[in-house]
Design a protein around this motif. Structure first.
Motif, short mmCIF file in Angstrom:
data_model
loop_
_atom_site.label_atom_id
_atom_site.label_comp_id
_atom_site.label_asym_id
_atom_site.label_seq_id
_atom_site.Cartn_x
_atom_site.Cartn_y
_atom_site.Cartn_z
N ASP A 81 -2.53 -7.32 -3.78
CA ASP A 81 -2.79 -8.21 -2.65
C ASP A 81 -1.52 -8.98 -2.25
OD1 ASP A 81 -5.31 -7.81 -1.76
OD2 ASP A 81 -6.27 -9.15 -3.18
N LEU A 84 0.73 -6.74 -0.39
CA LEU A 84 0.21 -6.46 0.95
C LEU A 84 0.50 -7.60 1.93
CD1 LEU A 84 -1.54 -4.61 2.77
CD2 LEU A 84 -3.56 -5.75 1.88
N LEU A 111 -4.65 -2.16 8.23
CA LEU A 111 -6.00 -1.66 7.93
C LEU A 111 -6.39 -1.93 6.47
CD1 LEU A 111 -5.76 1.63 9.95
CD2 LEU A 111 -7.43 -0.16 10.35
N LEU A 112 -5.37 -2.07 5.62
CA LEU A 112 -5.67 -2.37 4.21
C LEU A 112 -6.03 -3.85 4.02
CD1 LEU A 112 -2.78 -0.40 2.44
CD2 LEU A 112 -5.17 0.28 2.62
N LYS A 114 -8.31 -5.96 4.58
CA LYS A 114 -9.72 -6.05 5.01
C LYS A 114 -10.17 -7.49 5.16
CE LYS A 114 -10.59 -1.64 2.88
NZ LYS A 114 -10.84 -1.00 1.60
N MET B 32 -9.72 4.27 6.95
CA MET B 32 -8.34 4.76 6.92
C MET B 32 -8.14 5.74 5.76
SD MET B 32 -5.38 5.19 7.97
CE MET B 32 -5.00 4.13 9.35
N ALA B 505 2.65 0.50 -3.36
CA ALA B 505 3.65 -0.54 -3.09
C ALA B 505 3.30 -1.30 -1.82
CB ALA B 505 5.03 0.10 -2.96
N ILE B 506 2.85 -0.57 -0.80
CA ILE B 506 2.51 -1.19 0.48
C ILE B 506 1.32 -2.15 0.33
CG2 ILE B 506 1.47 -0.65 2.73
CD1 ILE B 506 3.29 1.79 2.82
N GLY B 507 0.44 -1.87 -0.63
CA GLY B 507 -0.68 -2.78 -0.83
C GLY B 507 -2.03 -2.09 -0.89
N MET B 508 -2.00 -0.79 -1.14
CA MET B 508 -3.26 -0.06 -1.24
C MET B 508 -3.81 -0.28 -2.65
SD MET B 508 -3.86 3.97 -0.54
CE MET B 508 -4.77 4.35 0.91
N GLN B 509 -5.07 -0.71 -2.72
CA GLN B 509 -5.69 -0.93 -4.04
C GLN B 509 -5.99 0.41 -4.70
OE1 GLN B 509 -5.97 -3.66 -5.63
NE2 GLN B 509 -5.94 -5.32 -4.11
N ASP B 512 -8.80 2.47 -3.30
CA ASP B 512 -8.51 3.14 -2.02
C ASP B 512 -7.73 4.44 -2.25
OD1 ASP B 512 -9.80 1.51 -0.18
OD2 ASP B 512 -8.17 0.04 -0.24
#
Lengths: 226, 608
Positions: A81, A84, A111-112, A114, B32, B505-509, B512
């Motif tokens: 988080d 992000l 989009l991530l 949320k 997405m 790295a971008i922030g995807m859990q 996901d």
């Protein structure tokens, strides 16, 4: 105010029976709006240091504070988080998602988010605005393989900035670009640093691009030498 | 009553619907990730196509095999066993003066069936005979079946030639319809006559001549042996009365549920607990006619009865031995003897109104003893030697039966209206039971309740065998699909490790990342399954076009009109679809965990 503070940060890697000391007790303080370059020869620990700052790697010793908070005890979810919302990444090899268009790649981090409850329109508008700022008005619906190296890195910059992060980390952003394109990219990053007041930290071993930085951190054998 | 089979089925289907609903919700929530998963199908296109083809072929095989085994079950349960023995069957062995297989009181047994058995489609009275038949210069064995006018069989059967209604039209010879195979074997055509030799239920030789009024196309080899005529006509030939039948075949609405069919057979068996054979009739001496209850003691066929009678009966005159040794002997209670003015040696006439006839039934009996009134019986009661009842009772069941409590101390010595043969679990023990019955020295009636899992277990075993083979094939296919999915995913994860690192790295859990890979497989499995179902139907259509002319071959019983018979059902297709989707999802989920658990820094450092 310091956005990033590193205090005696260490990073060790096990390598077979031995241990590699990639970062050895580095102290670092970076202020909001800084445009900092981390320089050093290959294998000096630049990327490891960037990864630790970017919270995608754990320090094995010392403290890492982002906006004054020690992140070394954060869970994976909390770190994700944090990345992000607070940190943007620009990679040497661009690392765009090949199955998404330019526009979708830029929209992707939004989009991530949320919990931010952004509408489709907001997401689209922010992505389009950034792509226009990086000069890719005409390439929005193209896939990454249809773009040149410079264009791809511009997309990566737009993607890094779309969440309005406090910090953007760039790991050798010009290494895979010719010198002209590299300069253009750095000029763009510098402009955005000035306009958006975003803190930029980039690693490089190219002395020609140090002129863009307002601070240089030299690393050698995992130690900060200046 | 709630049925466990249905509950199990409902749970499975709710689970499947729930799972598919879960996938849809998940897809809507992670648009997405789902979009990336879907578009990733176009990367490594050839590899995904190969896996898709593999899943589609698996689906084709599953749809075809389940439809084929469904078809087999349909032929077995609804086309063969129904006409052979029903799904449940009650029959009766009677031995009074000779062995006769007949149920004497069909309405009574039918009522018990209707009260006990769940989900009855229909109850059919079996009226039939194995005949030696003579056509035009050819002879053969023919199973002649009697069906009443209005039987669903006639409605459900399309004739190739002639008309069913002609069976019931008066003519010189009664009409019959034959399967085409039987007609061919006897070399007869429409309007030809066939002579048939068979035995009545009493074992007398009988000859009949019937006219062929219809030809039915043969669907399988069993049907080639059968012909049908009016049950009224056949009853007359067999010396059977309207209330009689060789057996009662119960057709249920759940033939493919062994648990339900067997449970129904067991329930019917319990409900058919016999009463004592008793008559409310008259004993007549000259002009004195006394109405009384008349029962019979099993003095010769029940070895425990004499001792019990000796203990419980108080003889005022005569002896038990006289009673047991006199076949038409009868014991009277003292009040009854007084009214009749009868003593030992007095000849009386026993008469009563039968249930199915207007003429009174009567038989001569000899008083062989006077006994004190017996507790639990009316004061004026007569007890006959069982042989008296073998002559009259079973042949002409009384309109008014006399009743006594099952708790009566003498109940076990009384002749029952029938004995029940023990229930058996399979055809081997059922056959053994019948062989033992033939060896035993018994008299009276023996009622047998059986399910198709005993009477037709040999045929069902073949079906089960084929089901097991197809089940093994299904397991192998699932295993192949499983390996295919795991392999493809592992390769994808390896090739996309840096991409996973970038996304993290971008922030995807983590979840996901997992969703991207899982939905890639789910989409692939979904499209492959849809294609597989369509192809499966095309394959079945093509296979059912082929003609197999294999008379005499055991497998011809699984053919319908010389063609393979497939019975696809929504339930089976949906179940197969759901299983493949579930397998794909869970394997993908498990394998994708590896990708989701990769540390971003490690993944970004990865080089092929």
């Amino acid at each position: 105010m310091n956005v990033i503070e590193l205090e005696k940060v260490e990073k060790d890697y096990p390598l077979g029976a031995t241990t590699v000391h990639a970062v050895r007790g580095v102290d670092l303080a970076i202020k909001e709006g800084d445009f900092i370059s981390i320089v050093g020869p290959s294998g000096s620990g630049k990327t490891t240091l960037l990864n630790i700052i970017g919270c995608i790697d754990h320090a094995t010793g010392g403290a890492v504070r982002i906006h004054g908070e020690d992140v070394t005890t954060y869970s994976d979810k909390k770190l994700t988080d944090l990345r992000l919302h607070t940190i943007g990444f620009i990679f040497q090899t661009f690392n765009l998602i090949p199955v998404l268009t330019t526009l979708e790649n830029v929209e992707f981090p939004l989009l991530l988010m949320k919990k931010a409850n952004l509408s489709k329109k907001e997401i689209r508008d922010r992505a389009v605005k950034l792509l226009e700022e990086v000069g890719l008005n005409d390439q929005m619906n193209q896939r990454p393989f249809e773009l040149s190296g410079g264009q791809r890195q511009r997309v990566a910059i737009a993607r890094a900035l779309v969440t309005k992060p406090a910090i953007v980390l760039a790991d050798e952003p010009t290494a895979n670009l010719d010198s002209d394109t590299g300069e253009k990219i750095l000029t763009l990053m510098k402009e955005l640093n000035v306009i958006e007041k975003t803190t930029f930290i980039f690693s490089t071993h190219d002395p020609d691009i140090l002129k863009y930085a307002n601070g240089v951190v030299k690393i050698k054998d995992g130690l900060r030498v200046s | 009553m709630i049925n466990t089979d249905n509950i199990f089925e409902i749970i499975i289907f709710l689970g499947m619907f729930g799972f598919l609903g879960f996938l849809v919700v998940k897809a809507l929530m992670s648009r997405m990730a789902v979009r990336i998963g879907f578009r990733n199908l176009t990367r490594q296109f050839r590899r995904n196509l190969m896996l898709g083809v593999c899943i589609a072929i698996g689906m084709v095989v599953l749809v075809v095999t389940t439809s084929f085994t469904n078809g087999m079950s349909d032929i077995l349960f609804n086309k063969m066993i129904v006409y052979m023995s029903g799904h449940l069957r009650v029959d009766n062995k009677e031995y009074t003066s000779r062995r006769i297989d007949v149920i004497r009181d069909v309405p009574k047994i039918k009522q018990k069936i209707m009260e006990t058995v769940e989900g009855i489609d229909r109850v059919e009275e079996e009226v039939g005979a194995f005949t030696r038949s003579f056509g035009n210069g050819k002879s053969g064995l023919l199973m002649l079946v009697g069906l009443p006018e209005g039987s669903s069989f006639y409605e459900d059967t399309d004739l190739e030639e002639g008309s069913v209604s002609d069976i019931f039209k008066p003519d010189t010879f009664p009409g019959m319809v034959l399967y085409k195979g039987a007609a061919k074997d006897l070399n007869v055509k429409l309007n030809d006559t066939v002579k048939l030799q068979f035995e009545t239920i009493y074992g007398q030789k009988q000859v009949a001549q019937l006219k062929v009024v219809g030809i039915i196309p043969s669907e399988n080899m069993f049907m080639d042996m059968a012909g049908f005529t009016d049950s009224k006509v056949l009853r007359e030939y067999l010396n059977m009365r309207p209330q009689e039948a060789i057996g009662l075949n119960v057709v249920t609405k759940f033939p493919d549920s062994p648990a339900r069919v067997i449970a129904s057979a067991n329930a019917l068996y319990t409900a058919l607990v016999p009463e004592a054979a008793g008559i409310k009739g008259d004993l007549v001496k000259g002009s004195t006619n006394i109405s009384t209850d008349i029962f019979a003691f099993e003095v010769s066929t029940n070895k425990d009865a004499p001792a019990l009678l000796s203990e419980k009966l108080q003889f005022i005159s005569g002896r038990l031995d006289d009673f047991t040794s006199t076949k038409n002997g009868i014991l009277l209670t003292e009040p009854l003897a007084k009214k009749l003015k009868a003593s030992s040696g007095t000849r009386l006439s026993l008469s009563y109104q039968p249930k199915f006839d207007t003429d009174m039934v009567s038989s001569e009996v000899i008083v062989t003893g006077i006994v004190s009134p017996v507790e639990g019986f009316a004061e004026e009661t007569a007890f006959a030697n069982e042989e008296v009842f073998y002559k009259v009772f079973f042949w002409n069941l009384p309109k008014e039966p006399a009743v006594v409590s099952h708790d009566n101390a003498l109940f076990s010595a009384l002749l029952p209206e029938w004995d029940r043969l023990p229930r058996t679990p399979d055809s081997t023990s059922s056959m053994k039971k019948m062989l033992n019955l033939n060896k035993e020295n018994w008299k009276g009636t023996r009622l047998d309740v059986s399910s198709m899992y005993e009477t037709a277990s040999a045929v069902i075993d073949i079906e089960r065998g084929l089901n097991i083979v197809s089940f093994i094939a299904v397991l192998i296919l699932f295993f192949v699909i499983l390996i295919g999915v795991v392999n493809t995913m592992r390769m994808s994860i390896r090739e996309r490790t840096r991409e996973i690192g970038t996304n993290r790295a971008i922030g995807m859990q983590r979840h996901d990342v997992r969703t991207v890979f899982v939905f890639e497989v789910v989409f692939l499995a979904f499209f492959a399954c849809v294609v597989g179902v369509l192809l499966g139907f095309a394959v079945m259509w093509l296979l059912s076009l082929a003609t197999f002319d294999i008379p005499g071959n055991m497998f011809s019983m699984f053919l319908v009109k010389k063609h393979l018979y497939f019975l696809p059902t929504f339930k089976a297709v949906f179940f197969t679809f759901g299983v493949i989707m579930m397998i794909s999802y869970f394997i993908a989920f498990r394998t994708a965990r590896h990708a989701a658990n990769l540390r971003a820094a490690d993944a970004l450092r990865h080089y092929e």
